[in-house]
Every structure is written in structure tokens, then in C-alpha cells.
Scaffold this active site. Sequence first.
Site, PDB file in Angstrom:
ATOM      1  N   GLY A  41      10.239   2.971   6.821  1.00 50.81           N
ATOM      2  CA  GLY A  41      10.498   4.311   6.257  1.00 50.81           C
ATOM      3  C   GLY A  41      10.610   5.465   7.177  1.00 50.81           C
ATOM      4  N   ASP A  97       6.546   8.379   6.187  1.00 48.70           N
ATOM      5  CA  ASP A  97       7.679   8.910   5.273  1.00 48.70           C
ATOM      6  C   ASP A  97       6.884   9.704   4.111  1.00 48.70           C
ATOM      7  OD1 ASP A  97       7.031   6.507   4.166  1.00 48.70           O
ATOM      8  OD2 ASP A  97       8.723   5.693   3.911  1.00 48.70           O
ATOM      9  N   ASP A 100       1.723   8.634  -1.006  1.00 48.92           N
ATOM     10  CA  ASP A 100       1.719   8.489  -2.402  1.00 48.92           C
ATOM     11  C   ASP A 100       0.492   8.247  -2.820  1.00 48.92           C
ATOM     12  OD1 ASP A 100       2.679   8.010  -4.581  1.00 48.92           O
ATOM     13  OD2 ASP A 100       4.061   6.245  -4.292  1.00 48.92           O
ATOM     14  N   LYS A 128       3.253  12.904  -2.173  1.00 50.54           N
ATOM     15  CA  LYS A 128       3.529  12.896  -3.848  1.00 50.54           C
ATOM     16  C   LYS A 128       1.982  12.767  -4.210  1.00 50.54           C
ATOM     17  CE  LYS A 128       6.593   9.830  -5.174  1.00 50.54           C
ATOM     18  NZ  LYS A 128       6.749   8.375  -5.800  1.00 50.54           N
ATOM     19  N   PHE A 149      10.573   8.528  -8.134  1.00 46.27           N
ATOM     20  CA  PHE A 149      10.697   7.825  -6.950  1.00 46.27           C
ATOM     21  C   PHE A 149      11.971   8.260  -6.282  1.00 46.27           C
ATOM     22  CE2 PHE A 149      12.218   4.004  -4.704  1.00 46.27           C
ATOM     23  CZ  PHE A 149      10.860   3.559  -4.324  1.00 46.27           C
ATOM     24  N   ARG A 162      18.395   3.934   2.684  1.00 43.96           N
ATOM     25  CA  ARG A 162      17.782   4.502   3.703  1.00 43.96           C
ATOM     26  C   ARG A 162      18.513   5.407   4.377  1.00 43.96           C
ATOM     27  NH1 ARG A 162      12.763   1.885   4.577  1.00 43.96           N
ATOM     28  NH2 ARG A 162      13.076  -0.503   4.026  1.00 43.96           N
TER      29      ARG A 162
HETATM   30  P1  XMP Z   1       1.073   4.843  -0.532  1.00 43.71           P
HETATM   31  O1  XMP Z   1       1.300   4.474  -2.033  1.00 43.71           O
HETATM   32  O2  XMP Z   1       0.429   3.514   0.290  1.00 43.71           O
HETATM   33  O3  XMP Z   1       2.806   4.750  -0.059  1.00 43.71           O
HETATM   34  O4  XMP Z   1       0.711   5.986  -0.036  1.00 43.71           O
HETATM   35  C1  XMP Z   1       3.340   4.655   1.104  1.00 43.71           C
HETATM   36  C2  XMP Z   1       4.249   3.627   1.280  1.00 43.71           C
HETATM   37  O5  XMP Z   1       4.888   3.507  -0.055  1.00 43.71           O
HETATM   38  C3  XMP Z   1       6.298   3.659  -0.304  1.00 43.71           C
HETATM   39  N1  XMP Z   1       6.773   4.728  -1.213  1.00 43.71           N
HETATM   40  C4  XMP Z   1       7.914   4.816  -1.477  1.00 43.71           C
HETATM   41  N2  XMP Z   1       9.156   4.491  -1.018  1.00 43.71           N
HETATM   42  N3  XMP Z   1      10.074   6.087  -2.454  1.00 43.71           N
HETATM   43  C5  XMP Z   1      10.188   5.041  -1.600  1.00 43.71           C
HETATM   44  O6  XMP Z   1      11.503   4.827  -1.115  1.00 43.71           O
HETATM   45  C6  XMP Z   1       9.076   6.459  -3.083  1.00 43.71           C
HETATM   46  O7  XMP Z   1       9.138   7.400  -3.910  1.00 43.71           O
HETATM   47  C7  XMP Z   1       7.947   5.963  -2.509  1.00 43.71           C
HETATM   48  N4  XMP Z   1       6.563   6.182  -2.672  1.00 43.71           N
HETATM   49  C8  XMP Z   1       5.883   5.207  -1.833  1.00 43.71           C
HETATM   50  C9  XMP Z   1       6.819   4.065   1.255  1.00 43.71           C
HETATM   51  O8  XMP Z   1       7.108   3.048   1.924  1.00 43.71           O
HETATM   52  C10 XMP Z   1       5.430   4.565   1.847  1.00 43.71           C
HETATM   53  O9  XMP Z   1       5.506   4.346   3.133  1.00 43.71           O
END
Ligand code: XMP
Length: 172
Positions: A41, A97, A100, A128, A149, A162
Site C-alpha cells: 500500500g 499507508d 488502522d 484511522k 474504508f 491502487r
Molecule cells: P492495521 O489494522 O494493521 O492496518 O493498522 C494496516 C493495514 O491494513 C490495511 N487497511 C486498509 N486498506 N483501506 C485499505 O485499502 C482501508 O481503509 C484500510 N484500513 C486498513 C492496509 O493495508 C494497512 O497497511
Amino acid sequence: MNKIKTLINKKQIKKRIKTIAKEIDKDFKDEQIIIICVLKGSFYFVNDIIRKLKNKNILIDFVKIKSYSNTSSTNNIDFQLDTSFNLKNKNIIIIDDILDTGNTLYFLTNHIKKMGPKKIKTCVLLNKQARRKKEINADYVGFEIDNNFVVGYGLDYEEKYRQLQYIAILKK
Ligand code: XMP
């Protein structure tokens, strides 16, 4: 196709990246930095940010991680590609990227800390906060976003979108 709606446009991204690059330059001056790009990402974001840095003492490496945060197992990390550098006593910036749940960055910072870096900073284009499960914040943040999302500018939905030059909310 799913419906998408622009959240952050190309101009806003460009402007914010310039500011983050200035912050990084201020913090590290001409010291060497190893940039760790979290695939897939963050390839767009890393590409744009490194070219805005005044510091030319930059090395780039890639790691690949998948975090399955929507399963019952909140900590399911699939670590597919590790860094190829010796990170001991090096300045590191991990660039992802989106921050979350925090599972990915939490795992990766702990993994890299074990390699004995001099300094370790984290940089994300999007934060987020609403879904955070791990106590982790990034040092450099592009934009705070609500619990939607998002796709584009490297972020995907089932490997699609992407290539968009902006960030969009995806209606599933
Ligand atoms: P975490 O939950 O580990 O998330 O902090 C990191 C990875 O989860 C994917 N991610 C998303 N990808 N839209 C996306 O396209 C989203 O809203 C989203 N939220 C999490 C992403 O790969 C990120 O590196």
C-alpha cells in the site's frame, strides 16, 4: 464496480507530503535514514515523499506484511518479506499507508527495535484512530480520517483502485 467518493484530492496529498518532508528534514538534517516501505500500500506515498526530501542520504528497503484484523484473531500477522539491511545503529523511518487497528505498525516497530536501530520513527499517510486496538501513534501523519474504508493512492480493495491519484471512500 463499487461506488467511490473522493475524500482527499491529489492537490491536498501533494501539499501535505511537502510539509511532512520538511518535518523529516528538520528532524534528521543530513543524517542517513533508512526508509522502510511497507508493501504493497505505501509504494506511492514513499515514492512521492522521498523525492521531496532535501536530505540525499537516504536508503530504501521494503517489507511486506498482511494483517488480518477483521478475523477473530486480532493479531494475525502474515510477515511475507523482511528487511535486507543491517539496521543496527541506523536511523529508521517506517512508512505505511494507513494506521488502522495498529497491528501492523505495532508488530513492525517491535520487530525492528530488536535489531538495535539508533532511532526509529513511523510515518503514515492516513490515521484511522477509531479502530485502534494497539497503543501506537505515528510520528508523522498525513491526514486524520473517520472510520470509512478508503482506497486509492496505493490503497486497495481486493487489489483494485491502487492506481487512483487521490484517496476515496469505498462503498462496499
Ligand atoms: P492495521 O489494522 O494493521 O492496518 O493498522 C494496516 C493495514 O491494513 C490495511 N487497511 C486498509 N486498506 N483501506 C485499505 O485499502 C482501508 O481503509 C484500510 N484500513 C486498513 C492496509 O493495508 C494497512 O497497511
